[in-house]
Design an enzyme around this catalytic site. Structure first.
Site, short mmCIF file in Angstrom:
data_model
loop_
_atom_site.label_atom_id
_atom_site.label_comp_id
_atom_site.label_asym_id
_atom_site.label_seq_id
_atom_site.Cartn_x
_atom_site.Cartn_y
_atom_site.Cartn_z
N ASP A 295 0.84 -1.20 0.00
CA ASP A 295 0.00 0.00 0.00
C ASP A 295 0.88 1.25 0.00
O ASP A 295 0.57 2.25 -0.67
CB ASP A 295 -0.92 0.00 1.22
CG ASP A 295 -1.83 -1.22 1.25
OD1 ASP A 295 -2.23 -1.67 0.17
OD2 ASP A 295 -2.09 -1.73 2.36
N HIS B 30 -5.28 -3.53 5.42
CA HIS B 30 -4.73 -3.90 4.11
C HIS B 30 -5.84 -4.47 3.24
O HIS B 30 -5.68 -5.53 2.63
CB HIS B 30 -3.61 -4.93 4.30
CG HIS B 30 -2.90 -5.29 3.02
ND1 HIS B 30 -2.30 -4.37 2.20
CD2 HIS B 30 -2.68 -6.50 2.43
CE1 HIS B 30 -1.76 -4.97 1.17
NE2 HIS B 30 -1.97 -6.28 1.28
#
Length: 1780
Positions: A227, A254
């Site tokens: 990310d 996530h």
């Protein structure tokens, strides 16, 4: 040990070193082989020694390492890194990157398959890390020992449409098992969790570590670095700053919205980004994974970038461990930053892992809002992973799991194969049939037919009680190994040979095994002084098999069976056990018995050899079981000597060694046979090894008494010589699943299942069965359900100790072959708490009763359904079901992967209801007897009613959850409830008792209210998914048709013959029920309440019975009388009659549907058209989630209510959900891809069919715009080489066949690439070659593909597929579907666009058609049996042509469409010649099906009625230039200044030349439904459910009945004006005079025999479809009198006509003939009349019709089956008229 055995074994050991029993007592023959060498073990070398890398590359690598911030190795401690899942998509690149990291000194690569190769590959890189590969669970500990950092990328990757929640059910088990191993072998390692969904897998690992006592929150990380990487990249691109300088913290989780990039804290800061830019960047970061998944079109996920991110984070951990200061990364860890226990934020890494969890810092308002939004989602993911307190329901499920060794955790071996190896491609068809030989271990029922001994206990309960709830002839409490194998290959239980008579009864194979059978014949034993009696033996079973071949291939042509033999699976055994058992238990000298073994093995070998000689290609040959563990042997050969027993199992050692001796000789014999028959697969099935798993570790299978019989004499082994199961004072255990033996001689179902699992997983077969058939995705794990409610996933699970013990004891462990990959992925995806329902609870009456009636009203009640012939079709015995076979609830359960729902009254303990329960009872009502008595009807006494069924359900809940009903909430939430059908008997019984109908109608509101209250109570108890069926069309029930027979025509529905007023009553009930369910949905918004439209689904049968193979929809199979019923006779009572084939009847007994009808109804429900919302949408949500589009609002409002519209059924809503659900229903309806439905498609043509060849042939650099966006944007989201925005006709056809999109030929190389066919079509291809055009003065170029070239490619492919000769491809050719076209369009288009005169182009057509014809002929000669040949599209409607040939003359355009008339007429000319040619070919090749696909007619539907297809601009291109047609000469789609529309679905053309996907779909639907194919494709195969479903579409076929849809403006105007039906002005006059008339019997319209034949036929035949479209409320059928008349003008002698053009009267000019008044007429059937007279001749009524005379007694050959009149004129002028 007997001396003879000891001597034999010693001799064998000397010759072949048979191993002595191990200390665990388990010997597997596979351990005779040498261990596989560890190819990864190599000495650690100086990385610079013998290096061949050039210095420049060395420098580049060093620079790369420095850029990635990897540190130098100087002075650093050695660090070991382990990667679990190293052979997968993430694992391999991650292994490469970690090998490059100089901080890594030892790299351990683990996976369950493939790691030796990965390790060897990576180890060749000249960097310092020493690489070792470890494979299989038994090496997991060694892989982990001493690890400093463990990285876990193992798991199934995310697929298109799959959310991270979906992943939880797949990856949770992997993480649990791997975490347990980490806790054991390297508890101090830093664990980097990559396996998704990280939001759940990190908490799962934490719980495992806590349980093991090793949890350290500082050492567990969820890797969210990807990310961060994405946020940095996207930010740098947008802010236009160097990406290497960017840093962006990402917090939260996530997954999706839990990912929160903090762009307000990004560095370097910039003011160039607006708030909208920040929102867009945030959204893109959150959806980064989805972006990659969709870009890869489902063929992968973010593997490379994830591997990079994982390597970056692992490097940071290593730096921290080595003491490098200020290492800060974002990670998902245990945290106090928020109220959530786990949270991703910046953390400082150090020697102990997490040194400090840093705060969030200052957030922007947008980020604060995002933080609050993510918390709920993240909390849910975390809580999903944290175990809840165990409820009784959980205990019940876990108990069920324990009994079969199948707990809820996923075995890493099976799942990791799916995750790490990749999907297996199907290159061959699954076995369509199984043939089995053997004894009682394999007998599925022959014993009862052969011996016919009603006193044999195996034919009575308690045999069969566990699964079948009745005795089936199997020597067990339930299923046997053969049953599990059949289920694994997708087949029904194998039919006992002796139970069948006809060839079709063995279409799925046959079982020849008989209980008590021997391998050797009785004569062998008699010669040796021992009499076994007249037992069945292997030669007899082979005799039966040869007899069956004669039945299947009549005429003695056994060669005709070669294909069947090649593709079948043969189980030769287990056989031979009785050759030893019978003598041993009769105390025959053991020295004699052991000498039998070579003869037994030789007999098995000779049988195998004979089967191979007959054509068998795949044979499974089982060895002997460990007979020393059989209770009867343990009792008979009890010993006081400890050494006689194996200490680990308690089995008799010498008997087991004898079994191993047999197996050793058998293995040696099979090895010889393999060498003699190298093209045949002979698998040895190690029954011994698989069974010993149970005896060594019984607790792994939930077995408590492995050496004791459940049914027999009790202690000590449950066996004795005086008591036998079912005879004498036998004892029965409460739970057979806890026992290893059922009756002292045969295993219990639990053990049979364990053995079958070992075989099917490949652990105990050599070679594994799964490797012999790559397209049997079930083979790795049988998905057959059982009463323990086992799902396919739990089948793959169990304790890891089981796998390791298998390996330790000599088994090969549970390593799945590559084909298991596809299985694991598919079954895992289809399973889980968020997926399919684990149980069903059903309520209702006889339509749903699966056996309660027999318990509520015992067998002596006289109820016919408890006796034959009920149940004869599927179960072959009565089951209490009121049918010849299965019911709707059975099909639903089967589709959900569950066993048939158990009758509530047949169970006793909680475990009996692990998969649900059925409370329905035949005759039950919704209302109680008091209701009816209060209204003057006393016909009910002890009737079961809905309140009683609900009471039983509450009682069951107390059994399942004895402490508190709230503990059952989870079970209630996950279950599917079927509340009905109920209420029918509330009307039926009063109706048949002549109670006033007006009063009965007043019952309906109360009936509906009672159903509503039951639904409400279930919801209050926790139900979340309920299916509530409506009433069937009772006016179509044969019993009602007889009782309420009427002379009034208006009392019957003309389309069906059902009683109108009764069906209207059913619709009234359904209407009230639908309204009530709508109210309940509003009240209970979190509950899914599905209305099941039984009425609409059943009306499919009555409206189109032929589509379902039903010939008598209104007649009962079992009964008697006109409707198959009579007042005095009922099925099972009196002198009733029984039909030959129940599948051809709509009713079974006059009251209840046949199994065939139930199947159709169930299919309609499961495919979605007759449920709202669809059942599929509530289960496997990501796979079957229906898209919401324009029609959904209409569907929601009208789908169910339309059953009241008068046409008899609800709208058929065909959506993607139905398409996906068809996969499920393939199983439901028993359709095998290899039998019936086409397993492959081969396609030829041009750009209308090209699925990608163009790009390979001309190259992507060719500049063709079809290879670049925006082509392909709609469906594929990328260019695919298709000349459209999405799919083509061939794609829809393939999809309907259940096949993948047809692969472009030029994209493949290997035979396996073309397992499902190939597409040879190329954009721009012509039918004729370039030389043809050059000879006529026109040059199309030499590089253009043409039909001869495509055929050459096809012949090349045949050579690839059948290297031994094309004759070997006959099976492929016979079973495939060939699409020869559309081709020929470019032969006209290219000259037209070059302004070649149309007259010249028209002369090309005969040559084009001849080329197509020669291609078809060649395909037929090569073996093609089914060919679809499309005609030309209406090219006058192509936007480019409309622009180029624009005309100011109105007559050049068709007024109905606006298309160019002359161009469409040219297309019609081409199609006319093609049709004539195809007719010639059909006559030349009568055994071949040649289907004409009317592309023209199907496309004209769109241009005439575009609104029906949601198309607003039928003549305009979506992608092109300016102008009224969306095209211009200056710009074309993909070139120049082109424009693209917002919604291609609203346009008829995509690029001005090619249809849009919406238009292609409309054309494809017309073809697949059969409207525009002759004959229909569906008629060529009966086992393509989706094809049948399309072909039987009520909506599409019933243009005769008023529809429940709004009229178009044109229709409203026409209706208001009452305009006549016209085709043209002159036709109107003809129609008004005599041409059209309507008949009430058939609804047909017939044309008179008019002389203007060619013009008339053209107008009616070619434009008739327009009339149907314009007048949908009128049934308009063209009857071709012209064609039928010409039949006996052209072939008069065929009809007994001598002079077809001469009148029979007074002479050549006479127009009327005479006949005496005593002339007679006789009806011959099929529209034929015999006119007989003693006079000279008889005549037709005048000379205007068929001009001819009929000799005395001749038959008049009328071709039409409608009404007609025969008039006979006497000499005095009178007329005798008879209407037929």
């Amino acid at each position: 040990m007997p001396k003879a055995l000891r001597s034999a074994l010693n001799s064998a050991r000397e010759s072949r070193s048979i191993p002595a029993p191990s200390h665990r007592g388990l010997v597997s023959p596979f351990r005779l082989r040498s261990p596989i060498p560890d190819l990864t073990r190599r000495r650690r070398q100086d990385p610079n020694r013998n290096s061949t890398m050039r210095p420049s590359l060395m420098r580049s690598a060093s620079q790369l390492l420095r850029r990635r911030s990897y540190s130098s190795t100087s002075g650093q401690p050695e660090r070991k890194v382990a990667i679990l899942g190293a052979a997968g998509g993430i694992g391999q690149p991650l292994a490469l990157l970690m090998k490059l990291n100089p901080l890594v000194s030892s790299l351990s690569l683990y996976d369950i398959a493939g790691t030796p190769g990965v390790a060897a590959d990576v180890s060749h890189i000249n960097s310092p890390a020493l690489v070792k590969g470890f494979m299989g669970e038994d090496q997991l500990g060694e892989a982990l020992e001493g690890s400093d950092v463990v990285i876990i990328p193992a798991g199934v990757p995310r697929k298109p449409g799959m959310t991270r929640d979906d992943l939880f059910n797949i990856n949770a088990g992997i993480v649990k098992n791997l975490s347990a191993a980490i806790a054991k072998y390297c508890p101090n390692a830093l664990v980097n969790m990559i396996s998704n969904p990280v939001n759940s897998t990190v908490p799962i690992a934490a719980e495992v570590f806590k349980k093991a006592g090793t949890y350290d929150e500082k050492r567990l990380f969820g890797v969210t670095t990807l990310d961060v990487v994405r946020a940095k990249t996207f930010y740098a691109e947008k802010a236009n700053v160097p990406v290497t300088d960017v840093n962006v913290p990402v917090v939260g989780g996530h997954a999706g919205i839990t990912i929160l990039p903090l762009f307000s804290q990004a560095t370097p800061a910039t003011n160039a980004l607006s708030d909208e830019d920040i929102k867009a960047l945030t959204k893109r970061t959150q959806d980064g994974g989805t972006e990659v998944v969709e870009a890869k079109a489902g063929k992968g996920s973010a593997t490379l970038s994830m591997a990079y991110a994982g390597a970056v984070f692992a490097d940071a951990c290593l730096k921290g461990l080595n003491g490098v200061p200020d290492i800060i990364e974002c990670s998902f860890v245990q945290s106090t930053v928020t109220e959530l226990p786990f949270f991703a934020s910046k953390v400082r890494l150090g020697k102990n892992g997490v040194e400090e969890v840093l705060g969030l810092g200052d957030l922007s308002d947008f980020e604060k809002e995002g933080l609050e939004k993510l918390k709920g989602e993240l909390k849910s993911s975390i809580e999903k992973a944290v175990p809840r307190p165990t409820s009784p329901e959980d205990a019940m499920a876990s108990s069920a799991s324990g009994r079969g060794g199948r707990g809820r955790l996923l075995l890493p071996v099976a799942v990791a194969v799916a995750a790490l190896v990749g999907s297996a491609q199907a290159s061959a068809c699954c076995y369509p049939r199984v043939f089995s030989f053997g004894d009682s271990l394999a007998d599925t029922g022959n014993h009862r037919f052969f011996y016919s001994n009603d006193t044999d206990p195996v034919l009575r309960l308690p045999y069969g009680e566990t699964y079948f709830h009745r005795a089936t002839g199997r020597f067990s409490d339930g299923r046997i190994i053969l049953d599990f194998i059949a289920a694994a290959v997708g087949l029904p239980f194998v039919r006992p040979y002796l139970s069948g008579r006809r060839a079709e009864e063995f279409e799925r194979g046959a079982n020849f095994a008989v209980g008590g059978a021997t391998a050797l014949a009785p004569g062998f034993f008699r010669d040796r002084g021992f009499d076994v009696g007249d037992v069945v033996h292997l030669d007899m079973e082979m005799n039966w098999f040869r007899d069956m071949l004669d039945l299947l291939c009549p005429g003695g042509d056994l060669a005709g069976c070669s294909d069947m033999m090649n593709r079948s699976l043969f189980l030769v055994g287990e056989i031979g056990g009785n050759d030893y058992n019978l003598p041993l238990l009769s105390r025959a000298p053991f020295e004699n018995v052991i000498t039998f073994v070579p003869f037994v093995v030789a007999k098995v070998a000779s049988t195998i050899t004979e089967l191979i000689g007959l054509g068998a290609k795949t044979l499974v040959v089982p060895g002997n079981l460990p007979i020393g563990c059989i209770p009867s042997y343990l009792f008979a050969f009890q010993s006081d000597e400890n050494e006689d027993y194996e200490p680990e199992t308690g089995c008799i050692r010498w008997l087991n060694e004898f079994a191993r001796y047999h197996n050793k000789l058998l293995i040696e014999e099979l090895e010889k046979l393999r060498k003699l028959h190298p093209g045949v697969t002979i698998s040895y099935a190690d029954y011994y090894g698989a069974a010993m798993e149970v005896f060594v570790s019984p607790e792994q299978y939930g077995i408590e008494y492995p050496l004791m019989a459940c049914c027999g004499a009790g202690e000590p082994y449950g066996a004795s010589p005086n008591v036998r199961c079912g005879l004498g004072a036998y004892k029965l255990c409460p739970n057979p699943e806890k026992y290893g033996s059922w009756d002292g001689l045969h295993p219990s179902e639990a053990v049979y299942r364990a053995i079958a699992m070992g075989l099917l997983r490949g652990s105990y077969t050599e070679p594994p069965i799964a490797t012999t058939a790559n397209s049997c995705i079930q083979l790795s794990e049988p998905s057959i359900p059982d009463h323990t409610c086992s799902r396919p996933l739990p089948e793959l699970s169990g304790s890891s100790a089981m796998a390791s013990s298998a390996a330790a004891r000599g088994g090969r462990g549970l390593l799945l072959p590559p084909v298991a990959v596809a299985v694991a992925v598919l079954l895992l995806v289809l399973d889980g708490a968020a997926g399919c329902f684990p149980r069903i609870f059903s309520f209702g009456d006889s339509l749903a009763d699966t056996g309660n009636y027999a318990f509520a009203y015992p067998n002596n009640s006289g109820e016919a359904s408890l006796w034959p012939p009920y149940g004869e079709t599927f179960f072959h015995h009565p089951t209490g079901r009121c049918s010849n076979g299965r019911l709707i609830v059975d099909f639903i359960a089967d589709a959900l992967g569950l066993p048939f729902v158990r009758p509530y009254m047949s169970g006793r303990i909680a475990e009996d209801f692990a998969c649900g329960a059925n409370f329905a009872v035949g005759g039950a009502t919704a209302l109680g007897p008091d209701f009816f008595r209060a209204r003057g009807f006393d016909g009910f006494s002890n009737q079961v009613h809905l309140d009683m069924e609900m009471k039983w359900f509450r009682d069951l809940l107390h059994l399942l959850c004895p402490a508190n009903l709230t503990d059952c909430s989870d079970m209630m939430n996950q279950s599917l409830f079927l509340v009905g059908e109920i209420g029918g008997n509330d009307y039926n019984i009063p109706l048949l008792s002549s109670f006033p109908f007006e009063k009965i109608r007043t019952f309906t509101p109360s009936v509906v209210a009672k159903i509503s209250s039951a639904v409400t109570e279930l919801i209050q108890l926790g139900a979340k998914n309920l299916v509530v069926p409506g009433n069937l069309p009772i006016g179509c029930i044969p019993r009602y048709l007889m009782v309420f027979k009427s002379d009034k025509e208006e009392d019957y529905e003309p389309q069906t013959g059902c009683l109108r007023w009764m069906n209207e009553f059913s619709q009234y009930h359904n209407k009230l029920l639908i309204k009530e369910l709508k109210k309940l949905r509003k009240i209970h918004t979190g509950v899914t309440i599905i209305y099941a439209d039984y009425y609409g689904a059943a009306m499919e049968i009555f409206l189109s019975p032929e589509q379902y193979g039903i010939e008598n929809p209104l007649v009962a199979c079992c009964g008697g009388g006109p409707y198959g019923v009579s007042p005095t006779t009922m099925c099972g009572y009196g002198e009733y009659e029984l039909c030959d084939n129940p599948e051809k009847y709509g009713s079974w007994d006059g009251y209840h549907p046949s199994e065939a009808a139930y199947k159709v109804i169930a299919t309609g429900l499961l495919l979605g058209p007759y449920t709202w919302p669809s059942i599929a949408s509530t289960t496997i949500s990501f796979l079957l989630r229906p898209p919401r589009g324009r029609g959904d609002q209409l569907a929601e409002k009208e789908a169910m209510a339309s059953s009241c519209s008068g046409r008899g059924g609800s709208r058929l809503i065909f959506s993607a959900a139905a398409a996906a659900a068809a996969v499920v229903v393939m199983i439901l309806v028993g359709a095998e891809p290899a039998v019936g439905c086409y397993p492959r498609v081969f396609s030829f043509g041009d750009s209308l069919t090209d699925t990608g060849n163009f790009g390979f042939y001309y190259g992507n650099s060719s500049g063709e715009p079809a290879l670049r966006p925006p082509y392909g944007e709609t469906f594929f989201s990328r260019p695919t080489g298709r000349f459209s925005n999405g799919r083509l006709v061939v794609d829809f056809i393939a999809d309907t066949m259940g096949l993948p999109f047809v692969r472009p030929y030029l994209s493949g190389r290997r035979a396996a690439d073309f397992a499902c066919g190939a597409n040879f079509a190329v954009g721009g291809a012509t039918a004729l070659g370039p030389d043809f055009f050059r000879a006529r003065g026109f040059n199309i170029g030499d590089g253009r593909v043409h039909l001869d070239l495509e055929m050459k490619w096809f012949r090349d492919l045949l050579d690839l597929l059948c290297p031994d000769g094309r004759s070997g491809c006959s099976d492929i050719m016979n079973q495939s579907l060939f699409l020869v076209g559309e081709i020929g369009g470019n032969d006209y288009n290219l000259p037209l666009l070059s302004r070649v005169p149309i007259e010249k182009i028209r002369s090309f057509t005969p040559s084009v058609v001849a080329k197509i014809s020669s291609t078809i002929t060649e395909l037929i000669e090569l073996g093609g049996k089914t060919l679809v040949v499309p005609g030309n599209l209406p090219i006058g409607c192509v936007p480019k042509y409309l622009l180029i040939f624009k005309s100011d003359n109105k007559e050049d355009y068709e007024p109905e469409t606006g298309c160019l008339r002359w161009m469409n007429e040219f297309s019609e000319y081409h199609n006319k010649l093609l049709l004539e040619e195809l007719e010639k070919l059909r006559k030349l090749h009568p055994g071949v099906t040649i289907i004409y696909a009317d592309y023209y007619g199907a496309a004209m539907e769109i241009f005439l009625s575009p609104e029906r297809f949601g198309i607003e601009e039928p003549l305009v291109a979506c992608c092109g230039g300016e102008g009224s047609y969306g095209v211009s000469l200056a710009a074309t789609c993909g070139y120049g200044d082109y424009k693209v529309c917002d919604n291609p679905d609203k346009y008829g053309s995509w690029d001005g030349f090619h249809p849009s996907e919406a238009a292609y779909k409309g054309i494809a639907m017309g073809l697949l439904r059969g409207t525009y194919t002759q004959p229909s494709i569906a008629s060529t195969t009966s086992s393509c459910p989706r094809l049948t479903e399309l072909g039987s579409s009520v909506e599409y076929k019933l243009d005769t009945v008023k529809r429940g849809r709004p009229l178009s403006n044109t229709e409203k105007k026409r209706k208001k004006e009452k305009a006549p039906i016209v085709c043209s002005s002159w036709l109107t006059a003809e129609m008004n005079r005599t041409t059209w008339r309507t008949t009430t019997s058939t609804g047909a319209s017939a044309g008179s025999m008019i002389s203007r034949s060619s013009t008339t036929k053209h107008c009616i035949a070619c434009r008739g479809h327009r009339l149907r479209v314009q007048h949908r409320d009128v049934r308009l059928i063209y009857t071709d009198y012209y064609g039928t008349t010409m039949e006996f003008v052209n072939k008069p002698h065929k009809f007994g006509i001598n002079d077809p053009l001469v009148a029979c009267g007074g002479g050549p000019a006479a127009t009327t003939g005479t006949t005496p008044t005593n002339a007679t007429t006789e009806r011959l059937g099929y529209g034929a009349i015999r006119v007989a007279s003693p006079a000279r001749t008889v005549c037709t009524h005048d000379g205007e019709g068929v001009r001819g005379h009929l000799p005395r007694g001749a038959q008049w050959g009328i071709m039409d089956r409608g009404k007609y009149s025969v008039k006979i004129q006497g000499p005095s002028g009178e007329h005798a008229e008879r209407e037929e």
